[in-house]
Design a protein around this motif. Sequence first.
Motif, PDB file in Angstrom:
ATOM      1  N   LEU A  93      26.856   1.128  18.452  1.00 34.67           N
ATOM      2  CA  LEU A  93      26.288   1.672  17.224  1.00 34.67           C
ATOM      3  C   LEU A  93      25.346   2.824  17.536  1.00 34.67           C
ATOM      4  O   LEU A  93      25.401   3.878  16.887  1.00 34.67           O
ATOM      5  CB  LEU A  93      25.545   0.581  16.450  1.00 34.67           C
ATOM      6  N   ILE A  94      24.480   2.656  18.517  1.00 33.72           N
ATOM      7  CA  ILE A  94      23.539   3.724  18.870  1.00 33.72           C
ATOM      8  C   ILE A  94      24.276   4.966  19.346  1.00 33.72           C
ATOM      9  O   ILE A  94      23.953   6.092  18.942  1.00 33.72           O
ATOM     10  CB  ILE A  94      22.539   3.222  19.925  1.00 33.72           C
ATOM     11  N   ARG A  95      25.279   4.789  20.169  1.00 34.63           N
ATOM     12  CA  ARG A  95      26.024   5.955  20.653  1.00 34.63           C
ATOM     13  C   ARG A  95      26.744   6.665  19.514  1.00 34.63           C
ATOM     14  O   ARG A  95      26.804   7.902  19.476  1.00 34.63           O
ATOM     15  CB  ARG A  95      27.018   5.512  21.730  1.00 34.63           C
ATOM     16  N   VAL A 212      16.316  20.303  20.812  1.00 33.05           N
ATOM     17  CA  VAL A 212      16.771  19.209  19.934  1.00 33.05           C
ATOM     18  C   VAL A 212      17.850  18.389  20.635  1.00 33.05           C
ATOM     19  O   VAL A 212      17.829  17.149  20.611  1.00 33.05           O
ATOM     20  CB  VAL A 212      17.291  19.774  18.593  1.00 33.05           C
ATOM     21  N   GLU A 213      18.792  19.058  21.270  1.00 31.43           N
ATOM     22  CA  GLU A 213      19.840  18.334  21.996  1.00 31.43           C
ATOM     23  C   GLU A 213      19.239  17.482  23.106  1.00 31.43           C
ATOM     24  O   GLU A 213      19.624  16.315  23.291  1.00 31.43           O
ATOM     25  CB  GLU A 213      20.847  19.322  22.590  1.00 31.43           C
ATOM     26  N   GLY A 214      18.285  18.038  23.847  1.00 29.60           N
ATOM     27  CA  GLY A 214      17.651  17.282  24.919  1.00 29.60           C
ATOM     28  C   GLY A 214      16.937  16.046  24.399  1.00 29.60           C
ATOM     29  O   GLY A 214      16.988  14.969  25.011  1.00 29.60           O
ATOM     30  N   HIS A 215      16.280  16.187  23.251  1.00 21.47           N
ATOM     31  CA  HIS A 215      15.567  15.066  22.654  1.00 21.47           C
ATOM     32  C   HIS A 215      16.531  13.962  22.205  1.00 21.47           C
ATOM     33  O   HIS A 215      16.338  12.785  22.539  1.00 21.47           O
ATOM     34  CB  HIS A 215      14.758  15.566  21.452  1.00 21.47           C
ATOM     35  N   ILE A 216      17.568  14.326  21.478  1.00 22.10           N
ATOM     36  CA  ILE A 216      18.491  13.310  20.953  1.00 22.10           C
ATOM     37  C   ILE A 216      19.262  12.630  22.083  1.00 22.10           C
ATOM     38  O   ILE A 216      19.482  11.408  22.055  1.00 22.10           O
ATOM     39  CB  ILE A 216      19.432  13.927  19.902  1.00 22.10           C
ATOM     40  N   ARG A 217      19.638  13.394  23.092  1.00 22.24           N
ATOM     41  CA  ARG A 217      20.291  12.770  24.251  1.00 22.24           C
ATOM     42  C   ARG A 217      19.319  11.830  24.971  1.00 22.24           C
ATOM     43  O   ARG A 217      19.709  10.747  25.432  1.00 22.24           O
ATOM     44  CB  ARG A 217      20.796  13.845  25.220  1.00 22.24           C
ATOM     45  N   GLY A 218      18.069  12.247  25.079  1.00 19.97           N
ATOM     46  CA  GLY A 218      17.074  11.406  25.728  1.00 19.97           C
ATOM     47  C   GLY A 218      16.856  10.102  24.979  1.00 19.97           C
ATOM     48  O   GLY A 218      16.773   9.028  25.592  1.00 19.97           O
ATOM     49  N   VAL A 219      16.746  10.194  23.651  1.00 23.45           N
ATOM     50  CA  VAL A 219      16.594   8.984  22.835  1.00 23.45           C
ATOM     51  C   VAL A 219      17.785   8.058  23.042  1.00 23.45           C
ATOM     52  O   VAL A 219      17.628   6.842  23.251  1.00 23.45           O
ATOM     53  CB  VAL A 219      16.462   9.357  21.340  1.00 23.45           C
ATOM     54  N   ASP A 221      19.912   7.809  25.566  1.00 23.61           N
ATOM     55  CA  ASP A 221      19.947   7.208  26.904  1.00 23.61           C
ATOM     56  C   ASP A 221      18.897   6.107  27.052  1.00 23.61           C
ATOM     57  O   ASP A 221      19.181   5.043  27.616  1.00 23.61           O
ATOM     58  CB  ASP A 221      19.712   8.283  27.972  1.00 23.61           C
ATOM     59  N   ARG A 222      17.704   6.345  26.522  1.00 25.64           N
ATOM     60  CA  ARG A 222      16.639   5.348  26.656  1.00 25.64           C
ATOM     61  C   ARG A 222      16.969   4.067  25.887  1.00 25.64           C
ATOM     62  O   ARG A 222      16.752   2.955  26.378  1.00 25.64           O
ATOM     63  CB  ARG A 222      15.306   5.929  26.182  1.00 25.64           C
ATOM     64  N   LEU A 223      17.493   4.218  24.674  1.00 26.56           N
ATOM     65  CA  LEU A 223      17.792   3.044  23.865  1.00 26.56           C
ATOM     66  C   LEU A 223      18.980   2.272  24.415  1.00 26.56           C
ATOM     67  O   LEU A 223      19.003   1.038  24.374  1.00 26.56           O
ATOM     68  CB  LEU A 223      18.037   3.458  22.404  1.00 26.56           C
ATOM     69  N   VAL A 224      19.982   2.985  24.919  1.00 24.72           N
ATOM     70  CA  VAL A 224      21.124   2.307  25.534  1.00 24.72           C
ATOM     71  C   VAL A 224      20.652   1.480  26.733  1.00 24.72           C
ATOM     72  O   VAL A 224      21.062   0.319  26.918  1.00 24.72           O
ATOM     73  CB  VAL A 224      22.195   3.327  25.950  1.00 24.72           C
ATOM     74  N   LEU A 225      19.779   2.060  27.560  1.00 25.12           N
ATOM     75  CA  LEU A 225      19.265   1.319  28.717  1.00 25.12           C
ATOM     76  C   LEU A 225      18.508   0.071  28.271  1.00 25.12           C
ATOM     77  O   LEU A 225      18.620  -0.998  28.889  1.00 25.12           O
ATOM     78  CB  LEU A 225      18.353   2.229  29.550  1.00 25.12           C
TER      79      LEU A 225
END
Length: 232
Positions: A93-95, A212-219, A221-225
């Motif tokens: 869902l997050i992805r 913006v892309e860096g932020h959303i990708r970072g969010v 990755d962190r939540l998936v982990l």
Amino acid sequence: MVRDSPRWGSISVEENAPQRAPSLAEQTYQTLKRWIVEGDLEPGVALSENDLSRRFSISRSPLREAIRRLQEDGLLNASGPRGFTVPDLSVDLIRQVYGVRLALESAAAASASIPDSEVKAAGAELRALGKEVKAGKFENFTRSDFEFHDLFVQNCGNPMLVDHVDRIRGHVRRIANFAGQLAEHSRASYAEHVVIHEAMQSGDNLALRDAVEGHIRGVTDRLVLQLEARAS
């Protein structure tokens, strides 16, 4: 089923449940959506049409309309005859949600024309929030997330894109409420907001898009982990 304790006990059906037609279905939709997003309806636990109708003290027709819209939003899943469940906050869902958010918001950032006054006001707000984040207080930062992202979304000049961003915000808010409980994630997200704001100040749309892309990708990755760690 709705949480019996402590959160369901704090919800007053009499105060929050829809009261009058002709907007009964809309009020039902908005109330249920708020409970789902804020976590008052337990993910994965069966909800019944009979139970919800009784709790709201309304007929089946407006309830079914509200449920249909929530299913279209992806905030309710069918579960057996006249049963429903709130989807789990899963890695998939997050992805999916953040993949769509990445595509939409990076496009918005690439075309945004943000008034200087709004950029300046956002900087003052960001500095104030920074003091709270440093002190380990994340509630206001989490609550302000949409307002900050709207600086480039609402000023992108593409009403259709804005509408699509709005359509996924129930999912995003639900995920953000979970993420706001994670201290290191919130600190990293704040730092990424600072980078986005610096790009706004520069007036460079490509830099803004990249931030913006860096932020959303970072969010993402962190939540998936976090979710993978909880599942292991």
